[in-house]
Structures are given as C-alpha cells and as structure tokens.
Design an enzyme around this catalytic site. Structure first.
Site, mmCIF file in Angstrom:
data_model
loop_
_atom_site.group_PDB
_atom_site.id
_atom_site.type_symbol
_atom_site.label_atom_id
_atom_site.label_comp_id
_atom_site.label_asym_id
_atom_site.label_seq_id
_atom_site.Cartn_x
_atom_site.Cartn_y
_atom_site.Cartn_z
ATOM 1 N N LYS A 80 -37.111 -8.709 2.053
ATOM 2 C CA LYS A 80 -36.523 -7.423 1.672
ATOM 3 C C LYS A 80 -36.183 -6.482 2.829
ATOM 4 C CE LYS A 80 -35.822 -7.075 -2.661
ATOM 5 N NZ LYS A 80 -34.857 -6.230 -3.374
ATOM 6 N N ASP A 127 -40.939 -2.367 -6.647
ATOM 7 C CA ASP A 127 -42.132 -3.037 -7.199
ATOM 8 C C ASP A 127 -42.928 -3.616 -6.046
ATOM 9 O OD1 ASP A 127 -39.823 -3.738 -8.178
ATOM 10 O OD2 ASP A 127 -39.591 -5.099 -8.793
#
Ligand SMILES: Cc1ncc(COP(=O)(O)O)c(C=O)c1O
Length: 414
Positions: A80, A127
């Site tokens: 990410k 998340d």
C-alpha cells in the site's frame, strides 16, 4: 452456474456494457515508470521478490505459477505504501509548481523543501495497510497525518499507524463511512488534504496518483517475468475498492494491448461490490453496505473506485466472489509449500487468489469456471500476495489453528 450456497465461490464473466475507456491511459507504462522512478529514490526501496512456485504449478496442472510478494515492501509488510507516498509527492510537487521528478526522496525530506512547502495535514481512512503507508510517508516527510479506522479493526493495526506519529482512532463506522468522515475533516482543516485510495465523482486526481504508485509493483513483476522468459497468460488480482486491480489490470492491458492475459478480479464475498456490479452488467456500480464481516480486512470495502471501475469494466475478463475459507486456504498453501518451493507469508487479503487458484484446479464444482478461464497445463499464472502477516495473531489463527478451515460453514469459527 447452478445453485450456490454462501460457502461457494461465485463468479461471472465480463458482459458489462463498455465505456469510452478514458481512464486506461492514466495507467500507461510511461505514468507507471514515473512512479517507479520516484520509489527508487527511497533508501528503503528494493524490488520485491517474484517467487516461482514450480512444484505447486506441477501439482495443480499449470505450466508456471508466480507470486509477487509484497510483504517485503519498504519493511511495511504490504504494497500500500507505494500509493500513498507517490500521491503525497505528486501533491507537494503540484503545489510547488514542480514535476514529480524534481522531488525525489532526498529533496522531499530536505530542510529547504520543508521551508518552501511548510506543513500540511494528510487525512485518510483505512482498514490498516493504506493508512500505515500514508502515515509512514507523512512522517518521513515531516508532515502531519490523521487516520480514521472502521470498527472491527484490530489494535495491532492501529498501533502500527500510531508508531508513525499519526493521530489515529477506531470509529464506530464501516470503512466507507470512515472515508466520508476523514474527507469532511480534511475539508474543515487548514491545509487539510484527503489522501484516499479510492475515487468518487469529483475526487479523482489523488486516487489516480495512488493507482499509478501501485503500478510500481506491476512494472517490477513485468520485468521479473520477462527475465524468466515468461509471458503471463493469467493474472488474478484481489480487490477491495479496486484501485490495486485497476492499476494492475490497466498496466497489463496497456502492456499487451493486442493479446492481453486473462485477467480476473477477486473479492471477499462480504464486500463483493465489483462482482455485483458485473452481474448487473449495465455499467453502473452496485454498492455493498453494512458491516461486511470478513477475515479479508483489506478487501472489506463496499463502494468501488470510479476510476478503477472504468478500467475493470473494459478490461477484466471475470469477477469472482470468494468466501473466507478461500483466503484461509491460500494462507495455508503459501505457508506450507510443497517441498522445494519457497514459503510465502501471506495474510488474509494477500492470499485469496492462491486459495482460488487451488480451488479452481482441484475442486470439480469449479470446473466450469476453470474452463471458462482456459486454465490448463499451458497456463502461466501471476498472483500478487499483497500483504504478509500484517496481523500476526490472526495469521497464526489461520495458519496454525485452522481458522476458516471448514468450507461448508465459512463464518462459523470467526
Ligand atoms: C493487503 C491488501 N490487499 C489488497 C487490497 C485491495 O486494494 P483495493 O482497495 O485497492 O482494491 C488492500 C486494500 O486495503 C490491502 O490492504
């Protein structure tokens, strides 16, 4: 497809009404290259491994199976950070009227630049992995960061973000509502900037940069495959909002324009907004709402990225919705490889495509999908393990204690 139960993998081939395909050019090889150059300027940068699982390929009846192992990315255990770091750099470059090539890591972290740009506050919802990446990048660049997390997020994930000096909370909201909260806070904050890994109408520039940042893993994998003499025939890529899938599928659609690999988007059943949109097939997005209970925390997103949706509707071949046992099996297969293959530590959102590949090649009930995707002994398959054991306790529950091991009752032991 016949009758299916909650324990079954569901799928559809792509019959979606096509669009004018205007987003594909944003995932061009040139754009991805720019992002790659930026990432290479980081002292933490290394190319993540492309692990070849030869014995598994033979066992499954495939020619080759490769996995791009993103657990090695920047020491953060997930891909990410590629997106958040590139988007922050693009934003800073734009504010200063510069090209991103003029603000490599050593410039971005210099006193001169800090003086010139000053301090902004980067907001995001997550998340886990995206927020950690944004917080890490903001921290490295001396910027402030605020992160909102949905209910159900574990303390381990929160602590990883808090370590990067971000202000981080767990809200009593689902992921998509956390995105709305963070966006509102950014708007109401002096020099507040929303760095979200999903796009919606009117918020497209930053998510497009984030997707281009993810392109670095596609560019690397492409080179690594080429060095091994492989031209992939199949790519399975997991999706939450679909930014990663849009970047990877966009990259390979551009790379092999005339004869692209078969490319499939794989989601968690509890949050299968892309699959549902594909079933509806009119080109409109279908949202999933509610708590979206799944072990695949990174895929628990119910509202698709608008930029990515445009790419996927035009270039994905299939949309596949997987219950939790698929991901749990994937984690175990990676963790206990056939002797002679390397082990890959793959967390819940990283492993679902492996569990799916195994199910397709070994379980008779998925023969129709296997055949529709033309998976056979000539197939050269690329998977992305997008995270390692980002939640080590949960990883061990799955790998050691067999969590979600019963395919007939996928949520029974959650
Ligand atoms: C480990 C991991 N894999 C895959 C994804 C899915 O990415 P996207 O939301 O862009 O579809 C995420 C998203 O957070 C993730 O954390």
């Amino acid at each position: 497809m016949g009758n299916t139960t909650d324990a079954d993998i569901k799928w559809t081939l792509n019959h979606i009404a096509k669009s004018d395909d205007k987003e594909l050019k944003n995932m061009s090889l040139e754009e991805m290259q720019k992002a790659g150059e930026f990432h290479r300027s980081f002292p933490q940068y290394t190319v993540t491994p492309l692990t070849k699982l030869s014995h598994l390929a033979e066992y499954l009846g495939l020619k080759r199976v490769y996995v791009k192992d993103e657990s090695y990315r920047f020491g953060l255990n997930a891909f990410k950070v590629l997106g958040g770091s590139y988007a922050i750099a693009r934003h800073i470059a734009k504010e200063l009227g510069k090209e991103v090539s003029e603000v490599p890591y050593n410039v971005l972290t210099s006193d001169e630049l800090r003086e010139e740009f000053g301090q902004a506050t980067f907001f995001t919802a997550t998340d886990g992995n995206h927020g950690r990446g944004v917080a890490w990048a903001a921290n490295k660049l001396g910027q402030k960061c605020v992160v909102r997390m949905p209910k159900g997020t574990t303390q381990t994930r929160l602590q990883n973000i808090a370590k990067e000096n971000a202000e981080v909370t767990i809200e009593d909201l689902n992921y998509d509502d956390c995105v709305r909260l963070a966006a509102k806070e950014a708007k109401n904050t002096y020099r507040g900037i929303m760095v979200q890994d999903t796009a919606w109408e009117g918020y497209e520039e930053i998510p497009t940069w984030i997707m281009q940042g993810y392109g670095t893993l596609a560019t690397e994998a492409d080179r690594q495959l080429e060095e091994d003499g492989c031209r992939p025939t199949h790519i399975f890529i997991q999706a939450g909002v679909g930014s990663l899938a849009g970047a990877v599928i966009g990259y390979f659609a551009n790379r092999f324009k005339d004869n692209p690999p078969v490319m499939a988007v794989v989601e968690a059943k509890a949050a299968d907004c892309l699959y549902r949109s594909a079933v509806q097939a009119d080109g409109k997005r279908v949202d999933v709402t509610g708590d979206m209970l799944t072990i695949m925390a990174g895929l628990a997103c119910g509202e698709a990225n608008t930029v990515s949706w445009d790419i996927l509707r035009n270039h994905a071949d299939a949309f596949i919705s997987c219950p939790d046992w698929v991901s749990a099996n994937g984690t175990r297969i990676y963790g206990a490889p056939i002797k002679g293959d390397e082990q890959v530590i793959s967390g819940e959102s990283g492993s679902v495509t492996m569990g799916l590949l195994h199910a397709l090649m070994t379980k008779g009930e998925y023969k129709e999908l296997k055949e529709a995707l033309k998976l056979d002994e000539h197939s050269e398959v690329l998977l992305v393990s997008s995270e390692g054991d980002t939640d080590p306790d949960r990883y061990r529950e799955i790998a050691w204690e067999g969590l979600c091991g019963n395919s007939k009752e996928p949520f029974a032991d959650l």
